[in-house]
Design an enzyme around this catalytic site. Structure first.
Site, PDB file in Angstrom:
ATOM      1  N   ARG A 119      84.531  43.981 -16.806  1.00 52.52           N
ATOM      2  CA  ARG A 119      84.973  42.934 -17.726  1.00 52.52           C
ATOM      3  C   ARG A 119      83.809  42.069 -18.162  1.00 52.52           C
ATOM      4  NH1 ARG A 119      87.403  39.223 -15.557  1.00 52.52           N
ATOM      5  NH2 ARG A 119      88.483  38.400 -17.360  1.00 52.52           N
ATOM      6  N   LYS A 184      84.512  41.763  -3.244  1.00 51.38           N
ATOM      7  CA  LYS A 184      85.024  42.611  -4.313  1.00 51.38           C
ATOM      8  C   LYS A 184      84.904  44.083  -3.928  1.00 51.38           C
ATOM      9  CE  LYS A 184      84.920  43.501  -9.264  1.00 51.38           C
ATOM     10  NZ  LYS A 184      84.518  43.006 -10.587  1.00 51.38           N
ATOM     11  N   ARG A 320      86.682  31.064 -10.517  1.00 51.97           N
ATOM     12  CA  ARG A 320      85.819  30.809  -9.381  1.00 51.97           C
ATOM     13  C   ARG A 320      86.404  29.706  -8.505  1.00 51.97           C
ATOM     14  NH1 ARG A 320      79.930  30.565 -12.489  1.00 51.97           N
ATOM     15  NH2 ARG A 320      80.027  32.676 -13.396  1.00 51.97           N
TER      16      ARG A 320
END
Length: 325
Positions: A119, A184, A320
């Site tokens: 992205r 992640k 975030r």
């Protein structure tokens, strides 16, 4: 020969070069000549003098026939599967195939991407033979409005698939990240082709770190992990992981067509990594701060700010934690 070698080694035990060569009718030196380039690219090959070579159990190359044989029965002949050793990106490859042959359900998977995309224009680190780079396409006749929450639904399917394959504690970070142990693990890139008001096709790109290790991931600018680094470790056979995910996705797409994302909101709540925490939502030069209050029935982020509740749609935005670098 490489594929045959890895299949022989996929039990997770040590195998001597001599024994491997004997089974394949080649010399010990030929075995090393084949394995050496793969090791140089970061593939997890463990060499010990006097014992031979070992790879993690299930760490084989992709095999189209194996993927198709492991698909659930309801998936039989639904997708046209395409397997590549290397491509720029599986999303781009799927779009090229549809430009030639029309919009239809197909699946593209590759051992390596030379221009993998995430992205917000980010590159996706894509070493050979180590991760899953998968694109699945699905035609819709509802236009973009009927696709609200689709990327979140895909994340839920992936999280549930990984749980069933032995990975506990997989979480989702709005809008498109999959986390394991707070780092992640995977990402989703959704693109839409065709008429945004009626007939269109959704291009669903999924990248999952499976066998990747630190030495090949120098370009990654955020905390990340792979299934190989998980504890406890589950399934590492990428063919099995792809087949399981694809089967679950097709079932979920049927529910999504009928009911929309509203049917998946409770599942998102169950997996939401940052629910209730103070976050910043960044879009270009704009930044909004507030408490993460879950998602709407359309998949938008609910953000409680000092000025009231704000709803943030997906797209080119970044989420975030406050006070996090």
């Amino acid at each position: 020969m490489l594929s045959s070698l890895l299949k022989l080694m996929s039990d997770g035990h040590f195998h001597s070069g001599e024994a491997l060569g004997a089974k394949l009718g080649v010399s010990r030196a030929a075995v090393w000549k084949v394995l050496s380039p793969l090791e140089e690219q970061g593939f997890p090959i463990h060499r010990v003098r006097g014992k031979g070579y070992r790879i993690p159990a299930g760490a084989v190359l992709l095999d189209k026939a194996e993927i198709e044989s492991q698909l659930p029965r309801h998936c039989n002949d639904y997708w046209d599967w395409h397997l590549y050793q290397q491509t720029d990106s599986t999303n781009a490859e799927a779009q090229r195939l549809m430009a030639t042959n029309g919009h239809r359900p197909l699946a593209c998977v590759s051992e390596q991407q030379t221009a993998g995309r995430g992205r917000r224009g980010r590159s996706w680190v894509s070493p050979y033979g180590q991760n899953i780079y998968l694109t699945i396409t699905e035609p819709f006749d509802t236009g973009a409005q009927g696709l609200e929450g689709l990327s979140l639904m895909v994340g839920i399917v992936l999280a549930n698939t990984l749980r069933d394959c032995g990975y506990k504690g997989v979480q989702l970070k709005w809008p498109n990240d999959i986390l394991l142990e707070g780092k992640k693990l995977a990402g989703i890139l959704i693109e839409i082709l065709g008429d945004l008001t009626s007939d269109c096709v959704v291009v669903i790109g999924v990248g999952i770190n499976v066998l990747m290790r630190e030495e090949v991931a120098g370009q990654i600018d955020q905390a990340w992990t792979s299934l190989l680094q998980a504890s406890p470790r589950g399934e590492l056979n990428r063919n099995a992981l792809i087949a399981s995910f694809a089967g679950n996705l097709l079932e979920a797409l049927g529910i999504f067509r009928e009911k929309g994302f509203v049917a998946f909101v409770p599942a998102w709540q169950e997996h939401d990594a940052w629910f209730g925490q103070m976050v910043n939502v960044i879009s270009g030069s704009n930044e909004v701060s507030g408490r993460h209050c879950g998602v709407t029935e359309g998949g938008a982020l609910k953000l409680e700010t000092i000025e009231g509740m704000v709803f943030v749609s997906g797209g080119e935005v970044s989420l975030r934690k406050q006070n996090a670098s």
